[in-house]
Write a protein that holds these residues in place. Structure first.
Motif, mmCIF file in Angstrom:
data_model
loop_
_atom_site.group_PDB
_atom_site.id
_atom_site.type_symbol
_atom_site.label_atom_id
_atom_site.label_comp_id
_atom_site.label_asym_id
_atom_site.label_seq_id
_atom_site.Cartn_x
_atom_site.Cartn_y
_atom_site.Cartn_z
ATOM 1 N N ALA A 16 0.909 -1.260 0.117
ATOM 2 C CA ALA A 16 -0.158 0.040 -0.077
ATOM 3 C C ALA A 16 0.831 1.464 0.073
ATOM 4 O O ALA A 16 0.333 2.490 -0.103
ATOM 5 C CB ALA A 16 -0.911 -0.142 1.330
ATOM 6 N N GLY A 17 2.178 1.124 0.104
ATOM 7 C CA GLY A 17 3.147 2.257 0.163
ATOM 8 C C GLY A 17 2.978 2.942 1.222
ATOM 9 O O GLY A 17 3.411 4.259 1.707
ATOM 10 N N ASP A 18 2.436 2.421 2.528
ATOM 11 C CA ASP A 18 2.187 2.968 3.852
ATOM 12 C C ASP A 18 3.678 2.882 4.638
ATOM 13 O O ASP A 18 3.904 2.007 5.430
ATOM 14 C CB ASP A 18 1.144 2.273 4.420
ATOM 15 C CG ASP A 18 1.099 3.040 6.036
ATOM 16 O OD1 ASP A 18 1.531 4.235 6.413
ATOM 17 O OD2 ASP A 18 0.071 2.634 6.730
ATOM 18 N N TRP A 19 4.566 3.822 4.235
ATOM 19 C CA TRP A 19 5.940 3.580 4.874
ATOM 20 C C TRP A 19 6.096 4.078 6.315
ATOM 21 O O TRP A 19 6.656 3.090 7.088
ATOM 22 C CB TRP A 19 7.097 4.326 4.025
ATOM 23 C CG TRP A 19 6.969 4.090 2.716
ATOM 24 C CD1 TRP A 19 6.471 4.877 1.734
ATOM 25 C CD2 TRP A 19 7.418 2.808 2.076
ATOM 26 N NE1 TRP A 19 6.397 4.131 0.592
ATOM 27 C CE2 TRP A 19 6.851 3.026 0.510
ATOM 28 C CE3 TRP A 19 7.623 1.479 2.465
ATOM 29 C CZ2 TRP A 19 7.249 2.083 -0.170
ATOM 30 C CZ3 TRP A 19 7.908 0.417 1.398
ATOM 31 C CH2 TRP A 19 7.653 0.689 0.208
ATOM 32 N N ALA A 20 5.266 4.992 6.873
ATOM 33 C CA ALA A 20 5.145 5.242 8.404
ATOM 34 C C ALA A 20 4.471 3.685 8.877
ATOM 35 O O ALA A 20 5.126 3.559 9.909
ATOM 36 C CB ALA A 20 4.519 6.467 8.470
ATOM 37 N N GLY A 21 3.436 3.403 8.244
ATOM 38 C CA GLY A 21 2.970 2.483 8.961
ATOM 39 C C GLY A 21 3.688 1.157 8.969
ATOM 40 O O GLY A 21 3.838 0.348 10.080
ATOM 41 N N LEU A 22 4.669 0.821 7.846
ATOM 42 C CA LEU A 22 5.492 -0.068 7.826
ATOM 43 C C LEU A 22 6.506 -0.097 8.768
ATOM 44 O O LEU A 22 6.668 -0.963 9.443
ATOM 45 C CB LEU A 22 6.178 -0.331 6.482
ATOM 46 C CG LEU A 22 7.278 -1.205 6.130
ATOM 47 C CD1 LEU A 22 6.839 -2.573 6.508
ATOM 48 C CD2 LEU A 22 7.914 -1.020 4.970
ATOM 49 N N ALA A 23 7.181 1.239 9.132
ATOM 50 C CA ALA A 23 8.043 1.301 10.241
ATOM 51 C C ALA A 23 7.611 1.099 11.616
ATOM 52 O O ALA A 23 7.975 0.443 12.619
ATOM 53 C CB ALA A 23 8.702 2.649 10.248
ATOM 54 N N GLY A 24 6.186 1.728 11.822
ATOM 55 C CA GLY A 24 5.733 1.145 13.060
ATOM 56 C C GLY A 24 5.389 -0.073 13.574
ATOM 57 O O GLY A 24 5.385 -0.443 14.487
ATOM 58 N N ARG A 25 4.845 -0.774 12.376
ATOM 59 C CA ARG A 25 4.425 -2.238 12.587
ATOM 60 C C ARG A 25 5.875 -2.818 12.793
ATOM 61 O O ARG A 25 5.736 -3.791 13.577
ATOM 62 C CB ARG A 25 3.683 -2.613 11.347
ATOM 63 C CG ARG A 25 2.195 -2.293 11.187
ATOM 64 C CD ARG A 25 1.629 -2.755 10.077
ATOM 65 N NE ARG A 25 0.340 -2.520 10.038
ATOM 66 C CZ ARG A 25 -0.308 -1.459 9.582
ATOM 67 N NH1 ARG A 25 0.398 -0.149 9.053
ATOM 68 N NH2 ARG A 25 -1.691 -1.243 9.497
ATOM 69 N N LEU A 26 6.864 -2.615 11.904
ATOM 70 C CA LEU A 26 8.222 -3.322 12.353
ATOM 71 C C LEU A 26 8.620 -3.314 13.599
ATOM 72 O O LEU A 26 9.107 -3.923 14.455
ATOM 73 C CB LEU A 26 9.092 -2.629 11.252
ATOM 74 C CG LEU A 26 10.548 -3.447 11.342
ATOM 75 C CD1 LEU A 26 10.611 -4.854 11.009
ATOM 76 C CD2 LEU A 26 11.590 -2.877 10.315
ATOM 77 N N ALA A 27 8.398 -1.761 14.146
ATOM 78 C CA ALA A 27 8.755 -1.699 15.524
ATOM 79 C C ALA A 27 7.934 -2.505 16.385
ATOM 80 O O ALA A 27 8.477 -2.952 17.679
ATOM 81 C CB ALA A 27 8.603 -0.141 15.916
#
Length: 541
Positions: free
Chosen positions: A244-255
């Motif tokens: 989805a291109g949600d890079w902020a969400g990707l970083a948050g979920r990775l954290a």
């Protein structure tokens, strides 16, 4: 050192194939079933991703991953002691650094049928993003983190709760609760499914019957979006966030995923350190000898002695009492099952079904005795006393439970005219299945959970033996019950009170005849195979 742990676990698994043919067959069947299920899920996910349904793929992987993590974390709490082949206490004298021990146990924890299936499934479904290499890489990283979440979380929870899990009272209560929850899963899923169908269909005049899948997708997306930020689904939602291109969400979920793994590792490390220094030894309270209670105040005879000891099983052994605890739930389950079909047939069949299952529940009484069966051998209990002694408690309790279930079912279905035929079927099936159990338990003995263990625990190699033994018992019971079934079905179809009374008479008289003949046959087999029976139960793993 980690490689040595892995080699040790593989060696232990290989040795199980040498112990018993049944263990080999059971392992092969379980492996083939797991591989088949994993293959179907992976192919379906890849096809959905290649066919242009990435939204469904992201939702399916996230929700499926959540269910996987929940299973890994919760099942060991209920099925405690399922896999203790690498008990960390066995390595306490080897001076292995705790971090090395944790890493070795974590990797070795994947060497099992569920572990291998989880790894193959997690990596396989990631291939759904094969058309998007960047997303595929992120999804593979998420799969690895998800596997780590499963293993480390499971080990952390079981090690942390080890002092509680060692309590026998806890095991008994949790076992019965687990059985009741397992019985209610089906009705709950059916109720939820019906509710979702009603909510998405809407008014037919507005075209609410079309596009159910499209209307369900937003609902599942909302659920997946929420659980994707929880420790259960963060790792599995990385691929969908990248797509989805949600890079902020990707970083948050990775954290969130990394924090979950780190916390699980820390909890496991601390709990293991405490466990190695102060191993759990139960609740520390000594058991009080309760004796036979009122059963011990009656005139003694070999038959009554066996009956009294068997009756205490139903009151004190969760392996028996658990099966009684779920019987009140059966009418509820059958009611919800009938609601989905608009029929009360399954609800009305509950009484005869309870009669059959109660009678068949003593089909492996010798196996449940385990080494205590040596008392029968050393004291010279003959076959007839043993067979009747095991049947008497069922004959005292079974008719009351079966009759009560019949009355509850006809009351809920408002079908009082079917009381007599259903009562005749329930009593007839109870007597026939009890007779078959008395005969079969002297010939077909298979491994079960030992006294004090979780009833949910399945000994290695017992799956196929259990399937064959219970399958044969079911076929024989069904064949011998045909006369009662014929009369009972005729009475239900005709709706005649006379035929209902005939069903009761035929069910009781025919059942008594089968019971007496089966007990005599089982007594002869028991007397002939007594040494072999003792050898079998003593060799159970």
């Amino acid at each position: 050192m980690v490689a040595r742990f892995l080699t040790l676990k593989l060696t232990l698994m290989g040795n199980t194939f040498r112990r018993s043919v049944w263990q080999t067959i059971g392992m092969i069947v379980a492996t083939l079933y797991a591989l088949g299920t994993v293959g179907l899920l992976v192919v379906a996910t890849i096809f959905a991703g290649v066919a242009g349904n990435p939204d469904w793929v992201a939702v399916a992987i996230t929700l499926g991953g959540v269910l996987t993590v929940v299973g890994w974390w919760l099942i060991p709490i209920f099925a405690f002691g399922v896999d203790a082949t690498l008990d960390p206490h066995r390595f306490s004298t080897f001076a292995i650094p705790r971090r090395t021990l944790l890493a070795g146990l974590a990797v070795a924890g994947l060497v099992s049928v569920p572990g291998i299936a989880t790894v193959l499934l997690a990596l396989g479904v990631s291939l759904a993003w094969v058309l998007e290499p960047g997303v595929l890489l992120v999804s593979l990283v998420g799969a690895v983190l998800g596997i780590a979440t499963c293993v480390l979380g499971s080990r952390a929870i079981t090690t942390l709760l080890a002092p509680v899990l060692e309590s026998r009272r806890y095991r008994e209560v949790v076992t019965i609760a687990a059985l009741m929850l397992a019985m209610m899963i089906g009705p709950l899923v059916g109720w939820l499914t019906n509710g979702v169908e009603v909510s998405v269909q809407g008014d037919p005049a507005d075209g609410g019957g079309a596009g159910t899948g499209e209307q369900l997708l937003p609902l599942f997306e909302q659920v997946a979006s929420f659980v994707g930020w929880t420790p259960f689904g963060a790792a599995w939602s990385l691929g969908g966030a990248a797509h989805a291109g949600d890079w902020a969400g990707l970083a948050g979920r990775l954290a969130v995923a990394l924090a979950t793994i780190g916390l699980a590792w820390l909890v496991w490390d601390r709990a293991l350190a405490r466990s190695l220094v102060r191993p759990p030894v139960g609740d520390g309270s000594g058991g009080k000898a309760k004796g036979l209670g009122p059963f011990g105040r009656v005139p003694f005879s070999p038959t009554w002695a066996v009956a009294a000891r068997t009756a205490t099983y139903w009151l004190r052994d969760p392996r028996y009492s658990g099966s009684i605890a779920i019987i009140p739930l059966l009418p509820v389950i059958m009611y919800f099952a009938g609601q989905s079909t608009g029929s009360f047939f399954m609800l009305l069949a509950t009484g005869p079904f309870v009669g059959w299952i109660l009678g068949f529940s003593i089909s492996n009484d010798i196996g449940y005795d385990n080494t205590a069966f040596a008392l029968h051998v050393s004291s010279g209990v003959d076959g007839r006393a043993d067979r009747w002694g095991r049947a008497i408690p069922m004959l005292a309790m079974g008719p009351l439970v079966s009759a009560a279930t019949v009355l509850v079912s006809v009351w809920i279905a408002d079908s009082w005219h079917l009381t007599l035929p259903l009562l005749g079927l329930a009593l007839g099936l109870l007597l026939v299945s009890t007779g078959v159990s008395c005969a079969a338990s002297a010939r077909l003995v298979y491994p079960v959970a030992k006294p004090g263990e979780s009833p949910l625990k399945s000994p290695q190699g017992a799956a196929m033996a259990t399937f064959v033994s219970q399958g044969l018992g079911f076929v024989i019971t069904l064949g011998l019950s045909l006369p009662v079934l014929a009369v009972g079905i005729t009475a239900i179809v005709l709706g005649s009170v006379v035929w209902g009374a005939v069903t009761v008479v035929v069910g009781v008289l025919y059942g008594v005849v089968i019971l007496v003949l089966a007990v005599r046959f089982g007594a002869r087999v028991y007397d002939r195979r007594l040494p072999e029976l003792l050898q079998q139960v003593q060799s159970f793993p």
